[in-house]
Design an enzyme around this catalytic site. Structure first.
Site, PDB file in Angstrom:
ATOM      1  N   ASP A  58       0.824  -1.213   0.000  1.00 19.85           N
ATOM      2  CA  ASP A  58       0.000   0.000   0.000  1.00 19.85           C
ATOM      3  C   ASP A  58       0.854   1.257   0.000  1.00 19.85           C
ATOM      4  O   ASP A  58       0.319   2.361  -0.013  1.00 19.85           O
ATOM      5  CB  ASP A  58      -0.911  -0.009   1.242  1.00 19.85           C
ATOM      6  CG  ASP A  58      -2.381  -0.154   0.864  1.00 19.85           C
ATOM      7  OD1 ASP A  58      -3.247   0.037   1.740  1.00 19.85           O
ATOM      8  OD2 ASP A  58      -2.658  -0.440  -0.314  1.00 19.85           O
ATOM      9  N   ASP A  61      -9.755  -6.412  12.354  1.00 17.10           N
ATOM     10  CA  ASP A  61      -9.582  -7.808  12.714  1.00 17.10           C
ATOM     11  C   ASP A  61     -10.665  -8.276  13.687  1.00 17.10           C
ATOM     12  O   ASP A  61     -11.395  -9.241  13.427  1.00 17.10           O
ATOM     13  CB  ASP A  61      -8.178  -8.034  13.293  1.00 17.10           C
ATOM     14  CG  ASP A  61      -7.674  -6.869  14.132  1.00 17.10           C
ATOM     15  OD1 ASP A  61      -6.448  -6.722  14.269  1.00 17.10           O
ATOM     16  OD2 ASP A  61      -8.519  -6.101  14.653  1.00 17.10           O
ATOM     17  N   ASP A  94       6.409  -7.578   9.433  1.00 13.26           N
ATOM     18  CA  ASP A  94       7.535  -7.856  10.320  1.00 13.26           C
ATOM     19  C   ASP A  94       7.354  -9.183  11.050  1.00 13.26           C
ATOM     20  O   ASP A  94       8.155  -9.549  11.898  1.00 13.26           O
ATOM     21  CB  ASP A  94       7.712  -6.728  11.356  1.00 13.26           C
ATOM     22  CG  ASP A  94       6.481  -6.556  12.233  1.00 13.26           C
ATOM     23  OD1 ASP A  94       6.585  -6.665  13.464  1.00 13.26           O
ATOM     24  OD2 ASP A  94       5.389  -6.330  11.667  1.00 13.26           O
TER      25      ASP A  94
END
Lengths: 750, 779
Positions: free
Chosen positions: B179, B340, B245
Site C-alpha cells: 500500500d 480484525d 515484520d
C-alpha cells in the site's frame, strides 16, 4: 379590757401556732442546686451564680444560707466576698489572709425571693499583697474557693392556696422548681389494668410538667393528706366519693375539675371534714372508660396555662401519632435542625473567658453510626472588632476538641452558613453535646494597661443548624443503660404504644413502683406515654416489648427461666470472673482472636461466654436489693423484656425511687443491674446473657437476623453455596467443553 | 440421539435453574451488612482460605479452581456492594462528581476483573493436528503480507521466512500487498518520488524472491482495503495474514491447518504474536530479561480462555482465515480501524467457530519507541471503542451470551485510560484540591477495600503470575493512559472519526534521548510529589480528617512509584544492534583446526550469535578469528555458517564468544533467516524461560527498583544534556577520550574476566554514551 386583751392574745397565739404548723422548712445541701462541688473564684473580680428555684406555690418566709469557703493567704485585706440575691447584697465580708477558712451564715428575708429562679451570686474582689501600683488581675494567688458540697440552703416557706384554675396544673401544682421532689397520690375507682393505665397516662403527663424534677407517685383508696391527689373514676363513683367528703358536685361527661383537697382532721378528738386549701384534688372522670381515657389524656397534655376555669368538659381530643425516634431532643438522622429547635437560643459570649454554651441532643440509642459519614454544622455567628488575632471559637464534641474557628478579622465580621463537617464516628448513641467555647482576647493587654473587654463578644445565632446524616438502626442488646438513656427500646415509639407493662401483683407498693417507673421513662422521652398498655396477667400480644414489674416471687417462671439471672427454686447465677468495666485496651491481634473465639466457640449459642462462672445454688434474694434484668423475649425474636423486681413490694417501691437518682442510672448497664437500696446506692452491673440484635438494616429481616445473630451460620451458608455453585457450574462447563471439543478431545491438553 | 439431546437440555435447564437460585443466595450473602469487626473477620477468613487453597494442590483440580474463584468473587462483590450502597454520599456538586467518577472507574475495573475470571475459567490448550500425508487433501493457502511504509529489509526477511514454510509449493502462494506504492501515492506530487522508488524496489524484491506483488489504485480503508483488494484477486481456500515484520516459522502451517480439516465451521485459527525485541517499556526499564513480556498474558492466558468460549478473535496477523466464510461477509470488515476484531465478531455472529493455537509460529517486532507504542495503542483503543460504540457486542444478533461477555470485556478494557488517569489523580484531587472523592474510614478500607485488592492480587498472581508480574498491568496502563484519554473521549464523541495509523517499526535509535511525549509525566510527578507536604500540613491542621488523609497519602505513594517508572519509560535508550539479539538454546560445532569443538548457543540474531565453548583443551579464541560453525534446528535441518569473533569473554568453565555472521550471498542469508526464525521450538523455549512468577511483594519491590533506576537515568540524562549543550564543542573531545578509556578498560576486563562498569562522571560524559547497557553487552 383585760378580757379583750386575753382573747386577742389567745387568737394571736392560735394564729401563730397555726402559721407555724403550716410553715415548712426544707434544708438542702447546696450541691443539690448546682452541679459543682467546689467553685474556685479566681482573678481580681469573679463571680458565680446559683439558681435557687422557688416554686409558685411557696411563700418564702425566710431562708438561711450556710456557706463554707477558703481564701488564699496571699490576699490583701482589701479583698472581700459579697453574697447577693437577685442583685441585692445580702452580706459582704472581708477575706482574711490570716484566717483563710471561713463559714458564712446568712439569714435571707423571704421578701428577697420571687417565684422562679433566683440568682444567688457569690462575688469576690481580690487584691494581692503586692505593693506595686499596678497589680496583675490574673495573678494566680488571687483565689477563693467555695465548698458547695459542705454548704447548705434552708428555706422556710408556707404553701400558698391552690388557685382553683385548671391552668395551675401547668404552672403551679406541678412545678419543676419544687424541691427536693414532687409528690402525688392517685385514688382509683378500681385497681385494675385499665385504671392503672389511666393513672399511668396522667403520671406521665405530670412527670413531664415536673421536667427534670423527680416526682414520687403513690396509689391508694383514700385521699392522702399533705400532698396533691388525683381522683380517677367514673362519674357516679366520683360524685359519691366527693359527697362523702362534704363536696357537693355534679359530675357529668368527660370531666376535669380542680378542688381544694378535702381532708379530715381531729378536732377535740373528733374527726372532722376539713378543706386543705394548700393542696389540690384533681378530679378526672368520665361516663365510661373511653371518656375517662380522654379525660386522663387531656390532663396529661396540659402544657399551656389554660383553661382558667376550675373545670373542663372535654369534648374531643385529637392526638397525632408519634413517629419513632421523636422524643425529647432526639435528633432524627437525615433532618436538619436549627439550634433553636434544639433549645439553644441566640447567645452572646462576652468577656475574655465567657462560659461555654452547649448544644445538647440525643441520637437514637440503636443508631448504627457509620464511620465514613459526616455530620454538618452550619454556623451563623458574628464577632466583635478589635480582638486580638489569637481569639478563637473552640468547638468540642462530647468534651473532645474537634475544631476551632480562628477569629482573626480585626474588624469583626459575620459568618453565615459556616460549614464544619464532623466525622460521624465522633458521635455516640444517646446524649451528645457540642460545646462552643470561645476564647476572646483583647487586642491590648499588659500590666497597668486599660484592658478593654467590652468589645469582646461573639454571638451565636439560633438559626445556625445541624445536620446528622441518615443511618441505619442496629444495636446489640441487652443494654440496660439504653433504657436510662432514652427509654430504649420501650419508648422507641415515644408514646410507649409498642410496649406492654405487666404488673405481676396488685398491691399498692407495686403499683406505686409502676407509676414511678412511668415518670422516669417519660422524663427520658420527653413525651407523654399516651399509648400505654398495662396488664395484670401475662400478655397475649407477643409483638410488643415487655416491661415486668413485681416482686420476684410473683413473676411467672417462664420469664425467670429466660432471664440472665435465673431466680428459680434452684437459682442459676453467673459470676463474671473478669470485670467488664475498665478492661485494658487490647491489641488488634487479641481483639481478632477474641472475635474469632466468640464466633466459633461451641458454648456461644445458648450459654454464657467463658468470662462468667455459672453457679447453680439454692439461695435467696435479700430485701435490701433491687434487680433489673433485660433479655431477649423467648416468644419474639429481637423483642426485649425487662424485669424490675425485688424480694418484696416494699423493696420494689424503694428501688423505684432509688433509680430516679442519676448516679444510680449511670451505674446500670449490661443485662443485670443489682442495686443496693441503702445509701450510697451502689450498683453492680454485668452482661452475661445472650446477645441479640435490635434494629433494621435491610429489607430481608428474618434470615438476615439469623445470620447476624449466628455468625457461624453465615460462614456455613457461604461455603455450602460456593461448594454447590462450583459443583453445578463445573458440571455445566464440562458439558459445554465436551460439546466444544467434540471430535478433537485427543488434541486438547487436559 | 434426540432423546439424549433432550435429556441433556433438560439437565442443563435444571442445572441452570439451580445455578440461578444459588446465585441469588450468593448475591444475598454478598449484600448482608455486618458490623465492621464482623466484616473484617469475614474478609480475613476468606483471604486465609484463598491463600490456603493456593498452597494446596486443590487448584489443579477444576472444582478447586472454581471454588477458589467464587471465594475471590465473594470478597470483591462484598466490596462493590458496600462501595455502591455506603460511600456515594452527596456533599456538594464537585465532590459528588469526583465521587462518581472514581466509583465508575473502580466499577470498570471490577467488571473487567469479574468478566476476566469468566473468560479464564477453563482455558483450552490445543495441540497441532497432524496433516494428512496425501498432499492432495491439503487446502490451498494464500499468504498475504500487507505493507505500507516499512523498510524493505524487514519485509524481505518476512518473505524469506514465508518461502521457507514447509508446505507443498503448489498449494502455497505468497502475496506482497504494497500500500506504500499505490497509484494514488505514485500520482501524488508529495509522495510520488518515494512511492515510485518503493514500487520498483519492492517489485524487484518480490520477483527475485519469487513472490507475487500486488498494489492497488487507492489507499481506501487502509489495511482492510488492502487485504480485500488482494482477496478478490486470489483464490486460496485459506488465507494466512502476516504483518510484514512477522516472520513465520517453517512449521506454521503444519501447526495450524489441521484444525480446519477437523472443523468445517472453523473460520479462524489464531496464533500468538511473538516478539523478539523488547517493547519500549521493557527496553527503557530493562525488564525484558527478567519479567514476562506484556503480550504473554494475552496470548498465553486470555486467548486460551477466549477459545474455550469460542470467542478467540482475529488479531490482525499470524492467523489463518477461511476464504469461504470471509466471502460471506464481503471480506474483512472496515467500518472500524480494528478490522480484525470487527471481522471476527461478524463471523462469530454467523455461528461459526474460531480456534486458538498457543504455539508461537511467527516472530515480530515490537514498536521501538514510546511514541510508536502510543500510536499503536491509540489505534487499538480507538478501534475497540469503535466496535463497542458502533457494533456493541451486547446487541449483535447471533452471538451467544458468553461470546457477548467475552467481546464486551475486550472492548471495555480499552477504557482503562480514563480509569487509570482517575486513579492517578484522585488522591491529589483530595489532598490538593480538597475534593472529597472517597467516603470511608480507615477501618472500613481495611475491612472492605484491602481484602478486595488482596484477593485480586492473589487471583491474578495464581492464574497469570507466570505471564504477568504483579503491578505490571498498573504500570503499562499508567504509562499509556495520559495519551489514550483523548483517544477514548474523541472516539466516544465521534465513533466514525478515527483513522488507521500504522505503527512505525524497525526504527534505529542511535542515542539515548527524552521522548517528547514524556512531559506530562513530569507534571504528574510534580503533582504527586506535592501531595506529600500537603498531606503533612493537613494531618496537623485537620485531625478529624486523618483517616482520609492517610488513605490518600498511601495511594499517592503507590502512584508515585508508578510515575517514577513512567519517567524511566520515557527516557529512550539507544539501540546498539541493528537486529535484536534473543536468548536461544541449542548445540553447535565449531570447525577449529580441522577439529570439531562443541559449543552451546546462548543468543542469536540475524547479525550474530553468542555461544559458549567448554573444552578441556587450551584453545585460544581471539577477536577477528573466523570459523565455520555447524548447527541443527529442532526440525532436524542442518546449517553451516561462517562467523567472525567480535568479543571473547572468559567464563568459569569456558569462554563466551560473541560473533557476527559472515554472509556472502543471498542463499546464505536465506539460510540464516530460516535458521534464526524458522524453528517454532526456539520461540516456545524463549517463552518458557520467561514464564516465571514472583510474589506480589517482590513484584512491587522490583517495580520500585526499576522505577527509581529509570527515573534516575532520566534525570541524569537530562542534566547531562543540559550541561553538554552549555559546554558545546568540548564534548567531542571528551567523547574521544572516553572511548579510548572505555576500550582500554574493556580489554582489561576481558583479561581478568570481570565485568567493569565503564562510565565517566556525569559532567564529563557526552549525551550519546551515557551508559553501557549490560543487557546489551551480554547479548
Amino acid at each position: 379590757m383585760k378580757k379583750l386583751l386575753v382573747i386577742i392574745a389567745v387568737l394571736t397565739e392560735i394564729f401563730i401556732l397555726k402559721a407555724k404548723a403550716e410553715a415548712e422548712v426544707i434544708k438542702v445541701p447546696l450541691i443539690k442546686l448546682t452541679p459543682k462541688k467546689i467553685i474556685t473564684l479566681k482573678r481580681s473580680y469573679s463571680h458565680y451564680t446559683i439558681k435557687i428555684p422557688i416554686p409558685n406555690r411557696w411563700r418564702v418566709n425566710k431562708a438561711f444560707l450556710k456557706l463554707k469557703y477558703m481564701n488564699s493567704s496571699l490576699l490583701s485585706e482589701r479583698s472581700a466576698l459579697v453574697v447577693k440575691i437577685n442583685g441585692y447584697i445580702l452580706a459582704q465580708i472581708k477575706l482574711n489572709p490570716f484566717s483563710t477558712e471561713g463559714e458564712l451564715k446568712i439569714l435571707i428575708p423571704g421578701s428577697a425571693f420571687f417565684p422562679g429562679y433566683n440568682d444567688l451570686t457569690f462575688l469576690v474582689i481580690q487584691h494581692s499583697q503586692t505593693k506595686k501600683v499596678c497589680e496583675d488581675p490574673f495573678s494566680p494567688e488571687l483565689w477563693t474557693t467555695l465548698y458547695i458540697d459542705k454548704s447548705s440552703f434552708e428555706v422556710d416557706y408556707t404553701l400558698k392556696d391552690v388557685p382553683l384554675r385548671l391552668s395551675s396544673v401547668c404552672n403551679f401544682l406541678f412545678d419543676p422548681k419544687i424541691f427536693p421532689q414532687g409528690k402525688l397520690n392517685f385514688v382509683l375507682e378500681k385497681t385494675d389494668p385499665k385504671y392503672l393505665k389511666l393513672a399511668g397516662i396522667i403520671a406521665s403527663g405530670i412527670s413531664l410538667r415536673f421536667d427534670y424534677r423527680d416526682v414520687i407517685f403513690t396509689v391508694s383508696q383514700k385521699l392522702k393528706s399533705g400532698v396533691d391527689n388525683i381522683l380517677i373514676g367514673k362519674n357516679e363513683f366520683v360524685e359519691d366519693f366527693l359527697n362523702k367528703r362534704g363536696i357537693k358536685a355534679k359530675i357529668t361527661g368527660t370531666y376535669l375539675k380542680i378542688f381544694h383537697l378535702p381532708t379530715q382532721v381531729y378536732i377535740d378528738s373528733e374527726l372532722e371534714n376539713y378543706i386543705d386549701t394548700k393542696h389540690a384534688l384533681l378530679v378526672v372522670s368520665g361516663k365510661n372508660l373511653k371518656d375517662l381515657e380522654c379525660a386522663a389524656k387531656s390532663i396529661a397534655v396540659i402544657s399551656f396555662p389554660f383553661p382558667d376555669s376550675d373545670r373542663m368538659i372535654v369534648k374531643e381530643l385529637d392526638i397525632p401519632k408519634p413517629l419513632p425516634y421523636t422524643g425529647k431532643l432526639i435528633l432524627r438522622p437525615g433532618y436538619k435542625y436549627t439550634f433553636k429547635d434544639l433549645g439553644l437560643l441566640s447567645h452572646t459570649f462576652k468577656g475574655i473567658y465567657p462560659l461555654p454554651k452547649d448544644l445538647v441532643f440525643y441520637l437514637p440509642s440503636d443508631l448504627l453510626i457509620k464511620p465514613n459519614r459526616y455530620a454538618n454544622l452550619y454556623l451563623h455567628f458574628a464577632y466583635g472588632a478589635g480582638m486580638r488575632s489569637d481569639s478563637v471559637l473552640n468547638i468540642l464534641l462530647n468534651g473532645k476538641h474537634i475544631t476551632a474557628i480562628h477569629l482573626d478579622n480585626p474588624h469583626g465580621t459575620v459568618y453565615e452558613n459556616y460549614k464544619i463537617a464532623i466525622p460521624a464516628y465522633l458521635f455516640k448513641r444517646g446524649i451528645n453535646k457540642i460545646t462552643f467555647m470561645p476564647v476572646l482576647t483583647p487586642s491590648v493587654t499588659g500590666i497597668c494597661e486599660l484592658i478593654q473587654t467590652k468589645n469582646l463578644f461573639l454571638t451565636l445565632f439560633s438559626d445556625s443548624s445541624f445536620y446528622f446524616p441518615p443511618m441505619p438502626h442496629l444495636v446489640d442488646m441487652p443494654r440496660i443503660e439504653l433504657l436510662f438513656q432514652d427509654g430504649f427500646p420501650f419508648t422507641r415509639f415515644p408514646d410507649a404504644s409498642k410496649s406492654i407493662f405487666y404488673i405481676t401483683t396488685q398491691d399498692k407498693r407495686t403499683l406505686n413502683s409502676f407509676l414511678n417507673l412511668i415518670g422516669l421513662l417519660t422524663k427520658k422521652t420527653g413525651y407523654p406515654l399516651l399509648g400505654l398498655n398495662v396488664e395484670f396477667k401475662k400478655p397475649e400480644d407477643t409483638d410488643k416489648e415487655l416491661v415486668i414489674i413485681g416482686p420476684i416471687n410473683t413473676i411467672p417462671a417462664e420469664f425467670k427461666e429466660s432471664a440472665p439471672l435465673k431466680l428459680l427454686a434452684e437459682n442459676k447465677i453467673y459470676y463474671p470472673i473478669i470485670s467488664l468495666k475498665g478492661s485494658a485496651v487490647k491489641s488488634k491481634i487479641s481483639q481478632l482472636k477474641e472475635t474469632i473465639k466468640k464466633v466459633f466457640h461451641k458454648e456461644k449459642l445458648n450459654k454464657s461466654p467463658k468470662i462468667a462462672v455459672l453457679s447453680k445454688q439454692i439461695s435467696s434474694f435479700g430485701d435490701k436489693k433491687g434487680l433489673i434484668m433485660e433479655f431477649e423475649s423467648p416468644s419474639k425474636k429481637g423483642g426485649t423484656i425487662i424485669i424490675f423486681t425485688a424480694r418484696s413490694s416494699a423493696a420494689l417501691e424503694k428501688m423505684s425511687k432509688v433509680i430516679l437518682n442519676p448516679a444510680v442510672q449511670a451505674g446500670c448497664s449490661g443485662d443485670i443491674s443489682l442495686i443496693e437500696l441503702t445509701s450510697p446506692y451502689k450498683v453492680s452491673s454485668v452482661r452475661v446473657g445472650k446477645v441479640y440484635y435490635v434494629g433494621e438494616l435491610g429489607k430481608v429481616s428474618m434470615p438476615t437476623y439469623y445470620l447476624r445473630k449466628h455468625f457461624y451460620l453465615f460462614f456455613i451458608s457461604l461455603f455450602v453455596i460456593i461448594a454447590l455453585l462450583s459443583l453445578i457450574i463445573l458440571l455445566i462447563l464440562r458439558k459445554y467443553r465436551k460439546k466444544r471439543t467434540k471430535n478433537v478431545e485427543e488434541y486438547i491438553e487436559d | 440421539m434426540a432423546s439424549r439431546k433432550y435429556g441433556y437440555n433438560k439437565l442443563l435447564d435444571i442445572n441452570s435453574f439451580i445455578v440461578l437460585i444459588l446465585t441469588t443466595f450468593f448475591i444475598y450473602l454478598c449484600s448482608i451488612s455486618f458490623t465492621l469487626n464482623q466484616q473484617f473477620l469475614i474478609s480475613s477468613i476468606c483471604l486465609c482460605f484463598l491463600l490456603l487453597l493456593v498452597r494446596l494442590s486443590f487448584l489443579k483440580n477444576k472444582y478447586g479452581r472454581l471454588f477458589f474463584l467464587f471465594l475471590a468473587i465473594f470478597i470483591t462483590l462484598r466490596y462493590w456492594i458496600w462501595r455502591t450502597t455506603d460511600t456515594l454520599i452527596y456533599t456538594g456538586a464537585l465532590d459528588y462528581i469526583g465521587t462518581i467518577m472514581l466509583y465508575l472507574a473502580e466499577t470498570h475495573g471490577i467488571f473487567l476483573y469479574l468478566t476476566g475470571i469468566f473468560i479464564s475459567i477453563w482455558p483450552i490448550r490445543r495441540k497441532p493436528i497432524p496433516l494428512p500425508d496425501d498432499p492432495e487433501k491439503l487446502p490451498t493457502i494464500d499468504i498475504f503480507i500487507p505493507t505500507l511504509n516499512e523498510p524493505e529489509e524487514i519485509v524481505k526477511i518476512t518473505l524469506i521466512g514465508c518461502k521457507a514454510i514447509d508446505y507443498p509449493k503448489n498449494k502455497l502462494k505468497i502475496y506482497l500487498l504494497d500500500d506504500g506504492a499505490t497509484l494514488q501515492k505514485r500520482n501524488d506530487p508529495k509522495t510520488s518520488k518515494e512511492a515510485w522508488k518503493r514500487y520498483y524496489r519492492f517489485k524487484k524484491m518480490a520477483e527475485s524472491l519469487g513472490v507475487n506483488y500486488i498494489t492497488r489504485e487507492t489507499n481506501e480503508h487502509a489495511k482492510a482495503g488492502n487485504i480485500n483488494y488482494a482477496f478478490k484477486r486470489t483464490d486460496g481456500e485459506l488465507i494466512l495474514i502476516l504483518d510484514c515484520d512477522h516472520v513465520p516459522t517453517r512449521d506454521i502451517l503444519k501447526k495450524t491447518v489441521g484444525w480446519f480439516l477437523k472443523d468445517k465451521k472453523l473460520f479462524l485459527v489464531q496464533t500468538p504474536h511473538f516478539f523478539l525485541n523488547p517493547d519500549p517499556i521493557e527496553k527503557n526499564l530493562r525488564t525484558f530479561s527478567d519479567a514476562p513480556t506484556e503480550q504473554q498474558m494475552f496470548y498465553q492466558a486470555i486467548q486460551l480462555g477466549l477459545d474455550f468460549w469460542n470467542s478467540s478473535f482475529f488479531c490482525g496477523s499470524a492467523a489463518l482465515l477461511k476464504r469461504k466464510y470471509l466471502e460471506e461477509i464481503g471480506g474483512l470488515k472496515g467500518e472500524t480501524i480494528t478490522e480484525d476484531a470487527e471481522t471476527s465478531i461478524a463471523l462469530h455472529a454467523k455461528g461459526l467457530n474460531s480456534a486458538y493455537v498457543g504455539i508461537p509460529v511467527v516472530c515480530g517486532l515490537n514498536p521501538e519507541t514510546y511514541d510508536s507504542l502510543i500510536t499503536q495503542r491509540t489505534r487499538w483503543t480507538q478501534g475497540m471503542i469503535q466496535i463497542f460504540m458502533i457494533k456493541n457486542p451486547l446487541l449483535i444478533k447471533g452471538l451467544k451470551l458468553y461470546q457477548k461477555i467475552c467481546y464486551l470485556n475486550c472492548c471495555l478494557f480499552w477504557f482503562f485510560g480514563i480509569s487509570r488517569m482517575i486513579f492517578l489523580l484522585a488522591p491529589a484531587a483530595y489532598l490538593i484540591g480538597g475534593i472529597h472523592i472517597y467516603y470511608a474510614s480507615v477501618s472500613q478500607v481495611v475491612a472492605y477495600a484491602v481484602p478486595h485488592v488482596l484477593a485480586g492480587l492473589i487471583v491474578g498472581n495464581t492464574f497469570y503470575g507466570n505471564v504477568r508480574w504483579p503491578f505490571f498491568s498498573e504500570l503499562y496502563e499508567s504509562a499509556q493512559s495520559i495519551f489514550l484519554v483523548p483517544a477514548v473521549i474523541s472516539t466516544i464523541l465521534n465513533p466514525k472519526k478515527p483513522s488507521f495509523r500504522v505503527t512505525p517499526k524497525g526504527m534505529n535509535l542511535k542515542k539515548d534521548f527524552l521522548n517528547p511525549l514524556g512531559k506530562p509525566f513530569y507534571i504528574l510527578c510534580i503533582i504527586t510529589l506535592l501531595t506529600f507536604p500537603v498531606a503533612i500540613v493537613k494531618w496537623h491542621m485537620y485531625p478529624i480528617y486523618r483517616d482520609v488523609i492517610m488513605i490518600c497519602t498511601a495511594w499517592s505513594l503507590f502512584n508515585f512509584f508508578i510515575i517514577l517508572a513512567c519517567l524511566g519509560i520515557v527516557w529512550e535508550r539507544r539501540q546498539l544492534r541493528h537486529f535484536s539479539r534473543a536468548w536461544a538454546k541449542g548445540d553447535l560445532e565449531i570447525i577449529y583446526d580441522k577439529r570439531r569443538i562443541k559449543g552451546e548457543i546462548r543468543d542469536i540474531s540475524l547479525s550474530g550469535i553468542g555461544f559458549e565453548v567448554v573444552s578441556n583443551e587450551e584453545i585460544l579464541f581471539n577477536k577477528g578469528q573466523k570459523f565455520v560453525i555447524l548447527m541443527k534446528d529442532n526440525l532436524g535441518k542442518g546449517y553451516k555458517f561462517e562467523i567472525e569473533i567480535v568479543r571473547s569473554l572468559k567464563k568459569r568453565k569456558g569462554v563466551y564468544l560473541g560473533c557476527q555472521f559472515i554472509i556472502k550471498n543471498k542463499v546464505e542469508f536465506e539460510n540464516l533467516v530460516k535458521f534464526v526464525y524458522g524453528d517454532s521450538q526456539r520461540w516456545i523455549e524463549f517463552w518458557k524461560r520467561k514464564s516465571k512468577s514472583i510474589s506480589a511483594v517482590r513484584g512491587f519491590l522490583y517495580l520500585i527498583k526499576k522505577g527509581i533506576e529509570g527515573s534516575l537515568e532520566n534525570l541524569r540524562g537530562i542534566v547531562a544534556e543540559i550541561i553538554y549543550r552549555k559546554k558545546g564543542v568540548h564534548y567531542k573531545k571528551e567523547e574521544q577520550t572516553f572511548n579510548q578509556f572505555k576500550a582500554k578498560t574493556a580489554f582489561e576486563a576481558r583479561k581478568s574476566d570481570k565485568s567493569i562498569n565503564v562510565s565517566l562522571p556525569i559532567w564529563r560524559r557526552p549525551p550519546s554514551s551515557i551508559s553501557e547497557s549490560t543487557e546489551e553487552r551480554s547479548m
